[in-house]
Write a protein that holds these residues in place. Sequence first.
Motif, PDB file in Angstrom:
ATOM      1  N   GLU A 134       0.812  -1.214   0.000  1.00 22.17           N
ATOM      2  CA  GLU A 134       0.000   0.000   0.000  1.00 22.17           C
ATOM      3  C   GLU A 134       0.852   1.273   0.000  1.00 22.17           C
ATOM      4  O   GLU A 134       0.407   2.334  -0.435  1.00 22.17           O
TER       5      GLU A 134
ATOM      6  N   ALA B 291       2.040   1.711  -3.627  1.00 21.83           N
ATOM      7  CA  ALA B 291       0.944   2.187  -4.484  1.00 21.83           C
ATOM      8  C   ALA B 291       0.814   3.702  -4.473  1.00 21.83           C
ATOM      9  O   ALA B 291       0.311   4.288  -5.430  1.00 21.83           O
TER      10      ALA B 291
ATOM     11  N   GLU C 130      -5.728  -1.438  -0.892  1.00 22.23           N
ATOM     12  CA  GLU C 130      -6.831  -1.798  -1.781  1.00 22.23           C
ATOM     13  C   GLU C 130      -7.772  -2.741  -1.055  1.00 22.23           C
ATOM     14  O   GLU C 130      -7.354  -3.780  -0.543  1.00 22.23           O
TER      15      GLU C 130
ATOM     16  N   GLY D  83     -11.925  -3.639  -4.623  1.00 26.03           N
ATOM     17  CA  GLY D  83     -11.099  -3.028  -5.651  1.00 26.03           C
ATOM     18  C   GLY D  83     -10.873  -1.546  -5.418  1.00 26.03           C
ATOM     19  O   GLY D  83     -10.051  -0.919  -6.098  1.00 26.03           O
ATOM     20  N   ARG D  84     -11.582  -0.962  -4.453  1.00 25.67           N
ATOM     21  CA  ARG D  84     -11.431   0.469  -4.172  1.00 25.67           C
ATOM     22  C   ARG D  84     -10.191   0.710  -3.329  1.00 25.67           C
ATOM     23  O   ARG D  84      -9.935  -0.011  -2.370  1.00 25.67           O
ATOM     24  N   ARG D  85      -9.410   1.709  -3.702  1.00 25.86           N
ATOM     25  CA  ARG D  85      -8.249   2.098  -2.910  1.00 25.86           C
ATOM     26  C   ARG D  85      -8.643   3.225  -1.955  1.00 25.86           C
ATOM     27  O   ARG D  85      -9.377   4.139  -2.329  1.00 25.86           O
TER      28      ARG D  85
ATOM     29  N   ARG E  63      -3.522  -2.576 -10.020  1.00 22.08           N
ATOM     30  CA  ARG E  63      -4.533  -3.300  -9.256  1.00 22.08           C
ATOM     31  C   ARG E  63      -3.964  -4.608  -8.731  1.00 22.08           C
ATOM     32  O   ARG E  63      -3.164  -5.264  -9.403  1.00 22.08           O
ATOM     33  N   ARG E  64      -4.408  -4.973  -7.560  1.00 25.20           N
ATOM     34  CA  ARG E  64      -3.912  -6.193  -6.932  1.00 25.20           C
ATOM     35  C   ARG E  64      -4.212  -7.421  -7.777  1.00 25.20           C
ATOM     36  O   ARG E  64      -3.378  -8.319  -7.900  1.00 25.20           O
ATOM     37  N   SER E  65      -5.380  -7.463  -8.399  1.00 24.47           N
ATOM     38  CA  SER E  65      -5.750  -8.634  -9.185  1.00 24.47           C
ATOM     39  C   SER E  65      -4.841  -8.801 -10.397  1.00 24.47           C
ATOM     40  O   SER E  65      -4.319  -9.886 -10.662  1.00 24.47           O
ATOM     41  N   THR E  66      -4.638  -7.704 -11.141  1.00 25.98           N
ATOM     42  CA  THR E  66      -3.779  -7.767 -12.328  1.00 25.98           C
ATOM     43  C   THR E  66      -2.334  -8.047 -11.942  1.00 25.98           C
ATOM     44  O   THR E  66      -1.668  -8.896 -12.546  1.00 25.98           O
TER      45      THR E  66
END
Length: 390
Positions: A207, A210, A232, A236-238, A288-291
């Motif tokens: 974080e 980021a 995050e 998905g919201r930061r 993004r964490r997922s990507t």
Amino acid sequence: MANKSGKRRRFGAVRKLPSGRWQARYPGPDGLMRPADRTFESKADAEVWLSQTEADLTRGDWQDPDAGAVNFETYARQWVVERGLRPTTAELYRRLLRLHLVPFFGTLDVDEITAPRVRTWRTERLAETDAPTTVAKAYRLLKAILETAVDDELIRRNPCRIKGAGQEKAPERPVATVEQVYAIADAMGPRWRLMVLLGAFATLRPEELAELRRGDVDLDAGTLRISLASPELTTGRRVTGEPKSTAGKRTLILPAFIHTDLKRHIEWFAEKETDGLLFVGEKGAPFRRSTFGRKWRKARAKVGLPEGFRFYDLRHTGNTLAADTGAKLKDLMVRMGQSSVRAALIYQHSSLTHQRELADSIDARVRAQRAREGQEPAAKRSGTDLARDA
């Protein structure tokens, strides 16, 4: 009602019910007559209970028996709202409530949660989840909520009284070698190479990475300023705000070997604005964490790191490396951005290699000092050197 001596009771009243049992009633602080929470086999038992209740009222220890008739789920969810928690912590607590506490305690009132029920819940959770660390977190949350219920005078005593139930015994996290860190940095590609190096050798949290911006970098001094973090959420919201602790605001001096990577990254990938983000995705949006996670898993597999090795373990790697160089506890705390001594002590273990290096350093310093005082030749070989030749 009169007692056995024929005198009328000065506090409360007892009467015999059609069932043959005895009921006790007493005036509360509001003057209203209240029945005891149970009936009694004999008149004497009812009168003893009345005497004890009168004493509680006199000492100020009396508690309204209806005070705890508050639904646990309602109380717990409001408890989370009122704490003013960081978004990530609030999200964790809501998840623990939803998955582990509400299914068992949700229909109960606060005063119906007893010590035996807590023990049963914990035993069942441990058996069903096989996740002792998560159960320990849930237990600590339950205990904290019910401790507030004690303060609110909803219950007299916290029913969470299992020794050690809130302690986590997580397994030791893996540590990557310097070679492995560089291998995965290369496998992640040029855009994310610096993020891996900073995660390991500057021990930055995801974080914190980021929210790094151009203005946080001093290329001439080789420093990074950490003042904000953008964790995050699972949605998905930061959520941008203060770092995890007050110690999280810090300025780090970077190892010189990172300077070239830092300069290249800023030139090639960082947003061009004066206060632009250092790390953005291929399409210019914040990562993004997922990507990023998909890229991380592929790179991890490519270099042969274990499946359980997380990006956050790079921080563990860097902290261990810093400790092995002989860093003092306070130095570790500053570099980690930790206000907790306990967290920094994790890295204060000592290997035989480090012990030998320390012994050699002490040997050299003492011999140099004695040589200056004319008590021992400076060139005399140390016992460690002789042992190595044996």
